[in-house]
Write an enzyme that holds these catalytic residues in place. Structure first.
Site, short mmCIF file in Angstrom:
data_model
loop_
_atom_site.label_atom_id
_atom_site.label_comp_id
_atom_site.label_asym_id
_atom_site.label_seq_id
_atom_site.Cartn_x
_atom_site.Cartn_y
_atom_site.Cartn_z
CD GLU A 1 0.52 -10.37 17.95
OE1 GLU A 1 -0.09 -9.96 16.77
OE2 GLU A 1 -0.30 -10.50 18.74
NE ARG B 1 -2.74 -2.09 2.77
CZ ARG B 1 -2.84 -2.13 4.13
NH1 ARG B 1 -3.65 -1.26 4.70
NH2 ARG B 1 -2.62 -3.33 4.80
P1 AMP Z 1 2.71 -1.31 11.94
O1 AMP Z 1 2.03 -2.07 12.87
O2 AMP Z 1 2.79 0.11 12.04
O3 AMP Z 1 4.23 -1.95 11.29
O4 AMP Z 1 1.72 -1.70 10.53
C1 AMP Z 1 2.04 -2.57 9.64
C2 AMP Z 1 1.45 -2.20 8.48
O5 AMP Z 1 0.13 -2.78 8.36
C3 AMP Z 1 1.13 -0.75 8.05
O6 AMP Z 1 2.07 -0.45 6.93
C4 AMP Z 1 -0.24 -0.72 7.61
O7 AMP Z 1 -0.26 -0.64 6.24
C5 AMP Z 1 -0.84 -2.08 7.96
N1 AMP Z 1 -1.76 -2.01 9.08
C6 AMP Z 1 -1.62 -2.17 10.30
N2 AMP Z 1 -2.66 -1.60 11.12
C7 AMP Z 1 -3.66 -1.37 10.28
C8 AMP Z 1 -5.08 -1.02 10.56
N3 AMP Z 1 -5.79 -1.17 11.57
N4 AMP Z 1 -5.72 -0.92 9.40
C9 AMP Z 1 -5.13 -0.72 8.17
N5 AMP Z 1 -3.95 -1.11 7.86
C10 AMP Z 1 -3.10 -1.41 8.87
#
Ligand code: AMP
Length: 176
Positions: free
Chosen positions: A101, A64
């Protein structure tokens, strides 16, 4: 075409409860992407924020991050550097491991794509826990390139991801 500055991007983000697993509220950006005005406005607002800054590369992780990163690079007159999952890039790569995780994952960039003298803006759709962006930051900095800022379309501030990031600036268009 320039989109009206007053457009409320929140109206184009759909909440999907319990996706991809129970307890996660997924922020679905596809309504924003399917609206020419909203998509254009999101790109323009990030570009406007960084207007006049010394940035020559937009870097973003699949998948994305690519959707927003490529048009942002065009609008800002910068190059685009893809950060990819293992084994996708054809040339020599530099890699960064990061913890999930359960277990770990890895991001890669072409070894000749970034280096000393490059001024980089990192971009992603959502800042959640910050693990993905932290890996991107470490990857960019390991090349010797200068990280100018990290930008997000959406920040889930209640997850505290921002605290994991230490670039000069963290910018988000929409904060929940
Ligand atoms: P992160 O936990 O910041 O490493 O998030 C990892 C990736 O997962 C990000 O680049 C987002 O594109 C996606 N992501 C994580 N949480 C969400 C959420 N609640 N809604 C949409 N995309 C998410």
């Amino acid at each position: 075409m320039t989109a009206p500055a007053t457009i409320d991007l929140r109206e184009y983000i759909r909440n999907i409860p319990d996706f991809p697993k129970p307890g996660i509220q997924f922020k679905d950006i596809t309504p924003l992407l399917s609206s020419p005005q909203a998509f254009r406005s999101a790109i323009d607002q990030v570009a406007d924020h960084f207007k006049g800054r010394d940035i020559d590369v937009i870097a973003a992780a699949e998948a994305r991050g690519f959707i927003f990163g490529a048009p942002l690079a065009m609008v800002m007159g910068a190059g685009f550097v893809p950060i990819r999952k293992p084994g996708k890039l054809p040339y020599a790569t530099i890699a960064q491991e990061y913890q999930l995780e359960y277990g770990s994952d890895r991001l890669e960039v072409h070894s000749d794509a970034l280096g000393k003298g490059h001024k980089v803006l990192l971009l992603d759709d959502v800042l959640a826990t910050g693990g993905t962006m932290k890996a991107c930051i470490d990857l960019v900095e390991s090349t010797g390139a200068q990280l100018v800022a990290c930008a997000f379309v959406i920040e889930l501030s209640f997850l505290g991801g921002r605290a994991k990031l230490s670039p000069p600036e963290v910018f988000s268009l929409i904060t929940y």
